[in-house]
Design a protein around this motif. Structure first.
Motif, short mmCIF file in Angstrom:
data_model
loop_
_atom_site.label_atom_id
_atom_site.label_comp_id
_atom_site.label_asym_id
_atom_site.label_seq_id
_atom_site.Cartn_x
_atom_site.Cartn_y
_atom_site.Cartn_z
N ALA A 255 8.43 -12.04 -12.90
CA ALA A 255 9.11 -10.76 -12.66
C ALA A 255 8.23 -9.81 -11.86
CB ALA A 255 9.51 -10.13 -13.99
N ILE A 256 6.97 -9.67 -12.26
CA ILE A 256 6.08 -8.73 -11.58
C ILE A 256 5.80 -9.18 -10.15
CG2 ILE A 256 3.70 -7.86 -11.52
CD1 ILE A 256 3.82 -7.59 -14.53
N TYR A 257 5.49 -10.46 -9.98
CA TYR A 257 5.22 -10.95 -8.63
C TYR A 257 6.45 -10.80 -7.74
CZ TYR A 257 0.91 -13.12 -10.39
OH TYR A 257 -0.33 -13.35 -10.94
N GLY A 258 7.62 -11.14 -8.28
CA GLY A 258 8.85 -11.05 -7.49
C GLY A 258 9.16 -9.63 -7.09
N ASN A 259 9.03 -8.69 -8.03
CA ASN A 259 9.32 -7.28 -7.72
C ASN A 259 8.27 -6.68 -6.80
OD1 ASN A 259 11.72 -7.12 -9.16
ND2 ASN A 259 10.70 -6.58 -11.07
N LEU A 260 7.01 -7.11 -6.97
CA LEU A 260 5.97 -6.61 -6.08
C LEU A 260 6.25 -7.03 -4.64
CD1 LEU A 260 3.21 -5.28 -5.60
CD2 LEU A 260 2.15 -7.50 -6.08
N ILE A 261 6.68 -8.27 -4.46
CA ILE A 261 7.00 -8.77 -3.12
C ILE A 261 8.16 -7.98 -2.53
CG2 ILE A 261 8.00 -10.75 -1.91
CD1 ILE A 261 6.22 -12.50 -3.71
#
Length: 409
Positions: free
Chosen positions: A46-52
């Motif tokens: 979730a964090i990696y996806g939203n950061l991207i």
């Protein structure tokens, strides 16, 4: 070997209550670890996806020399941006690519002035993949034709004490360290639950940024979105080899602090997991020691009828290992089922979404993810610890003297 397995299975259930307690300890310990691994994996995704989505893509392309001056947000135009876009879009894993102008500056109202990162974007290209576009709480998203229009975060609006349709002064660094100022109208306010991002990032149309910073037809950054997260290296390598005069970096290269934080979390989970399973191993050690004491005369009898020491050692070692295997299977299956169910339902995090930057990037729901690698690793660790815990009792049984064991009361 078949006879040994039959004897081992029988011995495991001779004192079934004690065996069930040991199995419960192993199963619950492994279940807890599998569940926590699922939560960690889900939060990472979730964090990696939203950061991207905030960054605009998995990969960023800049002009040569950008990395050395990145802290000052230099406006270095990319040579042949169309060539970069064509090279990126030609790859099958790329789902989109767009141009940007990035610089730093200040947003100023009558009440306050705050430093901001200014992004000139292509709204229509970025909207389908943008976290910002999905979280407009007031006003609207940008359009390519917008002039003197700006999109800001909820936290920045609060700090500047402004609202929709209010005007602010935007000061940005143009090429050659010149400062350019323009009064902009707030056409939209976004809120993603990450106060630092909302306070720091403001957006305008690419055409407006090119006009404001005297970069007609030029861009300083190209963002490339891929169909998955974590597999950026092949694309980065391919773009680096096919393009010259540019720097190609993945989001991992640009955010080492976040990766280090998760690496530290994984290490802590590894240590914690070993402790939890070690406690379960102590239970197996206790169970096997009791079995050796209770079956001392039986051990002497086995030695007297010709069973070798290594065979007695193997028998007790197999018994402890089998308990570990049974407990591991139950814990792994239970953990996999619960994580799978939780992954389809999710956990509501709306109450804690603004607790920190990372919690904000998690979003309002967390969906645990079951990964085969950590599950298998935990299962093998259980078997290893079970065998290790059984080693001393097995050695003690193998070294019992037949004459003394037969007279043991």
């Amino acid at each position: 070997m078949t006879k040994f397995l039959k004897i081992t299975w029988r011995n495991v259930w001779r004192n079934w209550r004690r065996t069930v307690i040991a199995l419960a300890a192993i199963s619950l310990g492994l279940f807890f670890l599998v569940f926590m691994d699922g939560v960690m994996s889900g939060s990472r995704v979730a964090i990696y996806g939203n950061l991207i989505k905030v960054l605009g893509g998995n990969i960023q392309v800049h002009a040569q020399g950008y990395g050395e001056k990145a802290g000052r947000s230099p406006l270095l135009p990319i040579p042949n941006p169309d060539q970069v876009l064509q090279a990126a879009l030609a790859r099958p894993e790329v789902t989109g690519a767009s141009s940007r102008i990035q610089t730093g500056g200040f947003a100023t109202s009558r009440d306050a002035s705050l430093p901001v990162a200014i992004s000139g974007i292509e709204p229509e290209k970025e909207a389908p993949l943008s976290l910002i576009a999905d979280h407009i709480i007031e006003g609207r998203y940008l359009t390519a034709e917008d002039q003197d229009a700006i999109l800001i975060g909820y936290t920045l609006a609060e700090r500047l004490n402004i609202g929709l349709n209010d005007r602010i002064s935007l000061v940005g660094r143009a090429p050659h360290e010149q400062m350019r100022t323009r009064t902009m109208t707030v056409v939209g306010i976004y809120r993603i639950g990450s106060p630092e991002t909302e306070k720091r990032n403001v957006y305008m149309s690419l055409a407006e940024a090119q006009s404001l910073y005297d970069l007609p037809g030029q861009v300083t950054e190209i963002v490339v979105a891929l169909n998955s997260v974590g597999n950026e290296e092949p694309t980065v390598s391919a773009l680096r080899s096919s393009l010259s005069g540019v720097e190609v970096d993945s989001w991992k290269d640009l955010n080492p602090a976040l990766l280090n934080a998760y690496a530290l979390g994984d290490k802590i989970m590894g240590i914690f997991g070993f402790i939890v399973l070690g406690i379960a191993g102590i239970g197996i050690l206790n169970l096997m020691l009791m079995a050796v004491f209770e079956r001392t005369r039986e051990i002497g009898l086995l030695s007297a009828i010709g069973l070798k020491r290594r065979q007695i050692l193997l028998l007790f070692l197999m018994e402890g290992t089998l308990i570990g295997v049974l407990g591991g299977v139950v814990g792994a299956v239970l953990g996999a089922v619960v994580v799978t169910i939780a992954g389809s339902i999710g956990f509501d995090l709306s109450m804690a979404a603004e607790a920190s930057e990372m919690m904000g990037l998690l979003g309002t729901y967390l969906y645990p993810v079951l990964e085969a690698g950590p599950l298998v690793s935990r299962f093998i660790t259980v078997i290893f610890i079970s065998a290790l815990a059984s080693l001393y009792p097995a050695w003690q049984a193998a070294n019992s003297q037949p004459a003394e064991a037969l007279h043991y009361v």
